[in-house]
Write an enzyme that holds these catalytic residues in place. Structure first.
Site, PDB file in Angstrom:
ATOM      1  CG  HIS A 214      -1.801  -1.141   1.291  1.00 52.56           C
ATOM      2  ND1 HIS A 214      -2.429  -1.550   2.425  1.00 52.56           N
ATOM      3  CD2 HIS A 214      -2.182  -1.996   0.319  1.00 52.56           C
ATOM      4  CE1 HIS A 214      -3.164  -2.604   2.156  1.00 52.56           C
ATOM      5  NE2 HIS A 214      -3.035  -2.902   0.899  1.00 52.56           N
TER       6      HIS A 214
ATOM      7  CG  HIS B 272       0.492  -8.371   0.020  1.00 52.75           C
ATOM      8  ND1 HIS B 272       1.536  -7.565   0.381  1.00 52.75           N
ATOM      9  CD2 HIS B 272      -0.293  -7.631  -0.804  1.00 52.75           C
ATOM     10  CE1 HIS B 272       1.389  -6.371  -0.177  1.00 52.75           C
ATOM     11  NE2 HIS B 272       0.299  -6.384  -0.913  1.00 52.75           N
TER      12      HIS B 272
ATOM     13  CG  ASP C  26      -3.679  -5.715  -0.962  1.00 56.16           C
ATOM     14  OD1 ASP C  26      -3.855  -6.905  -0.608  1.00 56.16           O
ATOM     15  OD2 ASP C  26      -2.811  -4.982  -0.463  1.00 56.16           O
ATOM     16  CD  GLU C  27       0.033  -2.985  -2.714  1.00 61.18           C
ATOM     17  OE1 GLU C  27       0.403  -1.808  -2.844  1.00 61.18           O
ATOM     18  OE2 GLU C  27       0.474  -3.728  -1.826  1.00 61.18           O
ATOM     19  CB  VAL C  28      -2.451  -9.559  -7.704  1.00 66.99           C
ATOM     20  CG1 VAL C  28      -1.886 -10.873  -8.228  1.00 66.99           C
ATOM     21  CG2 VAL C  28      -3.410  -9.803  -6.555  1.00 66.99           C
TER      22      VAL C  28
END
Lengths: 510, 530
Positions: free
Chosen positions: A19, B266, B326-328
């Site tokens: 993030h 993650h 998120d954020e793959v």
């Protein structure tokens, strides 16, 4: 055999910030790997470490009369399985006068030599001060260390006026300073906001000017304890009593000390800097600084002299008259210099040297040759260092090391990359730079957050001021500093993390 | 200009160009109340509270009695907050007076037939409360508010003003995210922060328990996950007993514990203990030795997830689990020839978001079968994955979050906001004001859409935070978020907030929490730790 080394390798630092796109902060994050210098911080001047290691058992503990060795508090992190024991650390003070009962000073010899070999390790130092610095390090490998500081003055400024700092916090930070080979505690003890110093001569200063007259003051016994605690760790205590500005809290207990401000032809009820035109001001200062000279044993006092706001002086008709009499014209810097000049004479008569913030020099006040000019204004500090040293004054640097300014990420790297002698000047001028200080001003800092905000960020400054000029490898610094911060944590100091990671023994407090 | 009143100058401030008018402290008419209750009337009349005679008791008509351990432990906690621990009190027994102006009792009256005493707080728990000094209807937060009305005079005696307070939260979901993966957080730190959350009327602990860096959750079904994936298999893990303790400690404070097990990205730390879970990355035609996100093309992956989330559904009693998403990063998937083949078979073309959605869809079905609802980070919604209607979409991406709130609610999903409240981003000065000024409903949308915003969370990601600095970094900055999520929309006076928050932070300090200062100031009782 060297399980110690594999333990270090197990500390893997993973990359990747979750993030992270809110902020545009991007810096290549160093990846942890073991440094060939282990966890040494600040890096000694000359180090040779061999692969051979010795086992220490706590029965090896050596205590020396006038100071205390930490070594064994942290030894359970070391798993070394070599059968050969190291049985003794011999501490050898080589000068006839060890200075064991004295105070450290600006000229103290802090060098030491440490040789670790079987069956005894020898720590050799001309004076006790060097032995103090030699005590902490990893004497578990066959090693020879010759060490001395690059700069003599390696300070931390703490501010006990914006927020009162309980004694316990000050002592914990002196302890941590010793772990980082800092040797000056610059105690910015009073300011506009409060006057916690309990003066024997003028007790009303703290009675009226402290946040609270009993719970938020430093008694003479407190001050003595701080000074002795510091001395046992080779740290000088330099108090700062900043005048003529930054003195709102002084005015509460000392009538007529501050200049009454005027609104038109009438006093407005508020007050400005110290009133420089009254004889009573100088009588007060003479008595006050006589007390200070006996309470604080160090050879120097910091006299401040920064950020004097002329608005109030300008509004006051008596001051205006005085300006005319003295032919100062409209130049209130001349009035400021008039005050400072008299103050310096007073302090000189108490047999103390002084440090002053850079404005005093900038305003052309006549200074004693041994005055130390403290450079703090960011942007242009290189130029200031040039001018101060060109004028022949010794100087210390703080401008790049205002640690109260926080930001996201690894800002220790910014502090680490500073080179204090990176200004235009001759070799002679460079020699006049005797060190620097990391400053933690107190607006946003008190007992709740001071220690983790200061450490290990100040450790970056510590290495810059102690180690050789060419010690600049940021990757190696990250590797050693990661371990150094875990060592501080293990010793009970809540030093904050550099980045995602863990310590074998996490902080036990909250 | 010359200084008037409280000095407000900053020494040596010219290094930074940070300039903000600093509020000057003065007493608020609301004293130290934080967050501000919905309706407050405080009279000038005050009563003394004497530790030896004051009692917190169950009202006769209350549906919760002495057998309600949740309330009883809360009574003890708040008695100690107000009067200190019993040891400090021995002398006051000798001074016992029955002054007629004493307030002698706080009656706690739970009015619903079912007090929910042994239950867990849920997203629909009724948190409204209303009370006046002699007669109390309180669900949970009233005790905190009552203790905040108590003040100490210059001789240390405790008093309280007569008051009538009607209170309820503006938003149901008021959370704090802590990250125990970037740095392991000892249980003690987590408990201290749950305690502080209760003081600030937060009711959700979003536990971002695992991530790339480490896997400290000790799974009974897959113990090798933490054995291999934690920073240390014994000292840096959360055992089942630890997790249970956190959940019960939170329940006693009206706080839900929502764990986050973020996949398919993650997940580096998962791969250490679970073979074949992650996608092998390729360098040319050979595996490079490194791994990417969860491998979405193997049946074993979904077998693992089914077992794992079945365990999670029993360990964590809350109705919701946070599934991340998120954020793959697609780089590794793209490099892998088996994945490429699968993409062809599924007619996904080059759109790896379709592969991601394929995985998430199957995961959501698995979790649904464990009878849990779920929260997901906004990307899952953005990528068009089919979601259950009760899914909560967590908006976190800064810049454009208003637009995102519009789209999410227009699609009919409930949502929580975190984008403006990333508290790991620090800066010089009073940044709490920035968090305070956020208005969560300040986006384009109908009233119906606004109702879908059920709250928000302050996030303290863990890259630069561990046991040494977490608590002072979080508090009182998160308190600003607490008031925004609890109090009425029009509570926006920054000066009044400063005055109350200054006292609130000293109260936290006095209760042993190292909450950092707002600005130059002092507390009557400074922090006693280091």
């Amino acid at each position: 055999m060297l399980k110690f080394v594999s333990l270090l390798l197990a500390l893997s630092f993973c990359q990747g910030l979750q993030h992270n796109n809110i902020d545009d902060y991007v810096e290549a994050e160093p990846v942890f790997e073991a440094s060939k210098y282990g966890s040494l911080w600040p890096l000694p001047q000359k180090v040779q470490i061999s692969e051979v290691s010795f086992k220490l058992t706590s029965s090896t503990a050596v205590f020396i009369s006038c100071f205390y060795i930490y070594l064994f508090k942290s030894l359970h992190i070391i798993y070394i399985c070599d059968p050969s024991d190291l049985s003794e650390l011999q501490v050898w003070i080589t000068s006839p006068d060890s200075e064991c009962d004295g105070y450290p000073s600006v000229t103290s010899d802090e060098s030491y030599e440490l040789t670790v070999n079987q069956p005894v390790a020898v720590l050799k130092a001309p004076k006790v001060w060097g032995a103090l610095h030699g005590r902490i390090y990893s004497i578990y490998f066959l090693s020879i260390i010759n060490d001395f500081p690059r700069f003599q003055h390696r300070g931390i400024l703490l501010d006990s006026s914006r927020h009162f700092l309980p004694i316990k916090v000050i002592l914990a930070n002196l302890e941590t300073m010793a772990m980082n080979k800092f040797n000056v505690f610059h105690w910015h003890i009073v300011d506009d906001q409060s006057f916690p110093y309990l003066s024997r001569t003028f007790p009303q200063l703290s009675e009226q000017g402290a946040y609270h007259p009993y719970t938020h003051v430093y008694t003479p016994a407190d001050v003595k304890m701080v000074i002795e605690f510091a001395r046992l760790r080779g740290i000088r205590v330099i108090p700062e009593f900043d005048t003529p500005g930054h003195t709102q809290s002084w005015g509460k207990g000392q009538k007529d000390l501050l200049t009454p401000c005027y609104s038109g032809s009438k006093p407005s009820g508020s007050f400005g800097p110290v009133n420089p035109i009254l004889n009573t001001t100088y009588d007060f200062m003479a008595q006050f600084f006589t007390e200070i000279s006996t309470v604080f044993p160090d050879g120097y006092v910091h006299l401040g002299g920064d950020e004097v706001d002329f608005t109030c002086w300008k509004s006051n008709p008596d001051i205006q008259k005085f300006m005319e009499q003295q032919h100062f014209g409209d130049d209130y810097r001349k009035l400021e210099s008039f005050y400072i000049q008299k103050l310096l004479d007073i302090v000189t008569s108490t047999k103390k040297g002084y440090l002053i913030w850079q404005e005093v020099f900038d305003n052309g006040v006549k200074l004693k040759p041994d005055t130390v000019v403290h450079v703090w204004i960011g942007g242009g500090s290189d130029k200031e260092m040039s001018s101060v040293t060109a004028a022949g004054y010794t100087t210390i640097l703080s401008a790049p090391w205002y640690l109260d300014y926080i930001s996201y990420g690894q800002d220790w790297q910014k502090y680490y990359k500073v080179e204090p002698l990176n200004f235009e000047g001759t070799d002679e001028q460079k020699k006049l730079v005797i060190g620097g200080e990391a400053c933690l001003w107190g607006e946003y800092v008190d007992a709740t957050n001071l220690t983790p905000r200061l450490w290990p960020r100040a450790s970056a400054v510590a290495e810059r001021l102690w180690s050789a000029k060419d010690v600049t490898d940021i990757g190696d610094a990250f590797n050693r500093l990661s371990l150094h911060r875990c060592r501080m944590v293990e010793r009970g100091i809540p030093a904050e993390p550099l980045f995602s990671s863990y310590c074998p023994h996490e902080y036990k407090g909250v």
